[in-house]
Design an enzyme around this catalytic site. Structure first.
Site, mmCIF file in Angstrom:
data_model
loop_
_atom_site.group_PDB
_atom_site.id
_atom_site.type_symbol
_atom_site.label_atom_id
_atom_site.label_comp_id
_atom_site.label_asym_id
_atom_site.label_seq_id
_atom_site.Cartn_x
_atom_site.Cartn_y
_atom_site.Cartn_z
ATOM 1 N N ASP A 106 0.914 -1.266 0.084
ATOM 2 C CA ASP A 106 -0.002 -0.152 0.244
ATOM 3 C C ASP A 106 0.988 1.293 -0.001
ATOM 4 O OD1 ASP A 106 -2.297 1.489 0.123
ATOM 5 O OD2 ASP A 106 -2.391 1.222 2.324
ATOM 6 N N PHE A 155 -10.006 -0.720 -1.014
ATOM 7 C CA PHE A 155 -9.809 -1.731 -0.091
ATOM 8 C C PHE A 155 -10.051 -2.864 -0.650
ATOM 9 C CE2 PHE A 155 -10.888 -4.355 3.658
ATOM 10 C CZ PHE A 155 -9.824 -4.131 4.383
HETATM 11 P P1 5GP Z 1 1.784 -0.577 3.658
HETATM 12 O O1 5GP Z 1 2.875 -0.700 4.961
HETATM 13 O O2 5GP Z 1 2.441 -0.934 2.570
HETATM 14 O O3 5GP Z 1 0.923 0.598 3.713
HETATM 15 O O4 5GP Z 1 0.428 -1.642 4.026
HETATM 16 C C1 5GP Z 1 0.705 -2.820 4.126
HETATM 17 C C2 5GP Z 1 -0.279 -3.794 4.668
HETATM 18 O O5 5GP Z 1 -1.505 -3.069 4.676
HETATM 19 C C3 5GP Z 1 -0.722 -5.013 4.024
HETATM 20 O O6 5GP Z 1 0.304 -6.198 4.217
HETATM 21 C C4 5GP Z 1 -1.839 -5.486 4.510
HETATM 22 O O7 5GP Z 1 -1.792 -6.023 5.700
HETATM 23 C C5 5GP Z 1 -2.545 -3.808 4.726
HETATM 24 N N1 5GP Z 1 -3.328 -3.384 3.625
HETATM 25 C C6 5GP Z 1 -3.098 -2.609 2.808
HETATM 26 N N2 5GP Z 1 -4.229 -2.408 1.864
HETATM 27 C C7 5GP Z 1 -5.215 -3.340 2.281
HETATM 28 C C8 5GP Z 1 -6.252 -3.647 1.342
HETATM 29 O O8 5GP Z 1 -6.790 -2.969 0.566
HETATM 30 N N3 5GP Z 1 -6.955 -4.761 2.035
HETATM 31 C C9 5GP Z 1 -6.225 -5.519 3.153
HETATM 32 N N4 5GP Z 1 -7.158 -6.605 3.654
HETATM 33 N N5 5GP Z 1 -5.185 -5.261 3.792
HETATM 34 C C10 5GP Z 1 -4.712 -4.156 3.211
#
Ligand code: 5GP
Length: 179
Positions: A106, A155
């Site tokens: 993300d 999401f």
């Molecule tokens: P980042 O550290 O890259 O911002 O977030 C990564 C983590 O956020 C992923 O491993 C996941 O756990 C969570 N995450 C981010 N976007 C989504 C999404 O659209 N759906 C779900 N279920 N988890 C997400």
């Protein structure tokens, strides 16, 4: 197809067949790049467990190993935030070719922070294999070597990804549907 999880509705974004095809392609690319290197895959729990199981099998017959870590991130008002390993690693990292398996990138905070922690243990190399990437949300420097799909900043659930603990068991990926 629309599914309901708790109070929300989700619409299919990527079918199980399309996921299977892309994961197979990724496995073939990894085999081409890592033949003879016996990479150590590190799956990031909980979300990556389904992807990790399929990707590892797509890498057969190349010798490889797998382990898992569970990371907990806290993003305060500071952009850096903190990251803690809730489940640590049970493998020697030094000199190994590491492939990090992540369900979804993300902002990139989780992996960019984890990679700087892993470098401390002197691996031979670190690459990222992500099922999903939200390019419009990326906010941290990350070189994502393997990715199955770029998706919009919405999401998503299914294929290991949850909404409040549920929805991991679906074999397609679904996007929040507000229609
Ligand atoms: P980042 O550290 O890259 O911002 O977030 C990564 C983590 O956020 C992923 O491993 C996941 O756990 C969570 N995450 C981010 N976007 C989504 C999404 O659209 N759906 C779900 N279920 N988890 C997400």
């Amino acid at each position: 197809m629309i599914i309901e999880i708790k109070d929300l509705r989700f619409k299919e974004l990527i079918s199980a067949a399309t996921i299977a095809e892309k994961v197979k392609e990724m496995g073939a690319a990894i085999q081409d790049d890592y033949g003879g290197k016996k990479p150590l895959m590190i799956g990031v729990l909980n979300g990556a467990f389904v992807f990790a199981a399929d990707l590892m099998r797509a890498c057969a017959p190349m010798p490889c190993e797998i382990t898992f870590t569970k990371l907990s991130s806290y993003k305060g008002t500071e952009s850096t935030g903190t990251l803690e390993s809730v489940i640590g690693l049970d493998f020697e990292i030094e000199g190994r070719h590491i492939i990090l398996l992540e369900d979804i990138v993300d902002t990139g905070f989780t992996l960019s922070t984890y990679i700087s922690q892993l470098r401390f243990f002197n691996p031979a190399s670190i690459a990222i294999a992500a099922l999903l990437v939200k390019p419009d949300a990326l906010n941290f420097p990350l070189d994502i070597k393997y990715r199955c799909f770029d998706i919009p900043k919405a999401f998503v659930v299914g294929y290991g990804l949850d909404y409040d603990g549920e929805g991991r068991q679906f074999d397609s990926i679904y996007q929040l549907y507000e229609g």
